[in-house]
Design an enzyme around this catalytic site. Structure first.
Site, PDB file in Angstrom:
ATOM      1  N   ARG A 169      -5.176   0.884  -6.446  1.00 49.11           N
ATOM      2  CA  ARG A 169      -3.854   1.476  -7.014  1.00 49.11           C
ATOM      3  C   ARG A 169      -3.112   0.453  -7.816  1.00 49.11           C
ATOM      4  NH1 ARG A 169      -5.536   4.931  -4.041  1.00 49.11           N
ATOM      5  NH2 ARG A 169      -4.673   5.963  -2.369  1.00 49.11           N
TER       6      ARG A 169
ATOM      7  N   SER B 102       2.021   7.543   0.187  1.00 53.09           N
ATOM      8  CA  SER B 102       2.307   6.311   0.812  1.00 53.09           C
ATOM      9  C   SER B 102       3.274   5.453   0.318  1.00 53.09           C
ATOM     10  CB  SER B 102       0.811   5.619   0.640  1.00 53.09           C
ATOM     11  OG  SER B 102      -0.277   6.561   1.252  1.00 53.09           O
TER      12      SER B 102
ATOM     13  N   GLU C 229       3.827   0.510  -2.394  1.00 53.57           N
ATOM     14  CA  GLU C 229       3.305   1.335  -3.547  1.00 53.57           C
ATOM     15  C   GLU C 229       4.229   2.131  -4.161  1.00 53.57           C
ATOM     16  OE1 GLU C 229      -0.415   3.432  -2.417  1.00 53.57           O
ATOM     17  OE2 GLU C 229       0.665   5.094  -3.622  1.00 53.57           O
TER      18      GLU C 229
END
Ligand code: EPU
Length: 288
Positions: free
Chosen positions: A161, A210, A280
């Protein structure tokens, strides 16, 4: 160009205040122009895709937001199987159109409500794959120096990520590899991914996927769930009952509610487990 444009409708959480200016860029030249304008006015810049990973402060963003218009959202499948996609191309479209054309590999994008630009920036992934596995190159406007470069995927320093792109890198377009596939097989894979996500994630609600990255070897959702925090809320935002790493907003929620909930869950996780969860989703603007 739009002035004092409310940004909530441009994000999946539907919260947050206005942008001082919003530019819908139809070409790379438009992006360059917007960057020059912002530099002249001394305003900060924010590239915005489909707003599926961004939360804008209730006070808004005091600068220039650049969104991809139609001209930067194209999709072309070449005869050699490579795919040219505009930075604004929605990931589910990329997944479906390549599958239909008998090209496989990008099916995992089907349930990710972002754009190609966002996927490159954060190495979006799921279902055992990620952007790093398929991206070959990306064309990027550095909004600070106002320069354009073609970057090979290997130069983007992809990790879980993450990439080495920053907030002021605007992804104009990207080239993906694919593999040959029967259209039916690829479309079946897409159906499977969709079914899985429907079962495990709170689709159809106001959320941005998320909230936290997974800590190494574990799952943020599992940890938050184990602490009994499903349903825990601040204002009109709560931890999803379906998946504890998704926080869901109700009508009337504010960006401040969400920010406070994220900080409180993070604090409780750290207190109980010693794990410092990394956020995130991106908070943009002033949350003090
Ligand atoms: N779990 C719980 N309770 C929960 C949620 C999950 O116990 O409330 C458990 C599950 O039972 C499972 C484990 O935690 O044993 C992992 O959960 P899941 O399979 O849902 O995967 P995840 O790690 O939570 C990741 C990605 C998702 C991606 C899915 C599917 C991250 C932060 N999340 O979720 O990506 O869709 O795998 O591949 O990497 C995103 O990044 O925004 C995102 C949605």
């Amino acid at each position: 160009m739009l002035f004092d444009e409310p940004l909530a409708p441009y994000t999946t959480y539907k919260v947050g205040g206005p942008a001082r200016m919003l530019v819908e860029a139809g070409s790379e030249a438009d992006v360059v122009l917007a960057a020059r304008l912002a530099a002249e006015e001394g305003l900060p810049l924010l590239p915005l895709g489909r707003g599926s990973n961004v939360v804008v402060a209730d006070a808004g963003f005091p600068g220039v937001v650049i969104r991809a218009g139609r001209g930067l959202s194209s999709l072309e499948i070449r005869s050699d199987g490579k795919v040219d996609a505009g930075g604004g191309c929605p990931l589910p479209v990329l997944a479906r159109e390549t599958a239909r054309a008998g090209r496989g590999g990008l099916e995992f994008y089907t349930g990710i409500p972002g754009t190609v630009g966002g996927a490159v920036r954060m190495n979006a992934g799921g279902h055992g794959s990620d952007t790093a596995a398929w991206l070959r190159s990306a064309r990027i406007v550095d909004l600070t120096s106002v320069s354009v470069s073609e970057r090979a995927a290997a130069d983007l320093d992809f990790g879980y990520r993450r990439s080495n792109l920053v907030d002021t890198d605007y992804v104009v377009s990207a080239v993906f590899a694919t593999v040959p596939s029967e259209p039916e097989a690829a479309l079946d894979t897409i159906k499977g991914v969709t079914r899985w996500r429907r079962l495990h994630q709170p689709g159809g609600t106001l959320n941005a996927g998320s909230v936290f990255k997974n800590p190494q070897g574990d799952s943020a959702g599992r940890i938050i769930d184990e602490l009994g925090l499903k349903g825990f809320s601040v204002g009109r935002v709560s931890v999803s009952e379906r998946h504890a790493n998704f926080f869901v907003a109700d009508d009337g929620a504010t960006a401040g509610d969400l920010h406070r909930l994220v900080e409180e869950v993070r604090r409780r996780v750290a207190e109980s487990t010693g794990i410092d969860l990394e956020i995130e989703i991106r908070f943009v603007g002033d949350f003090t």
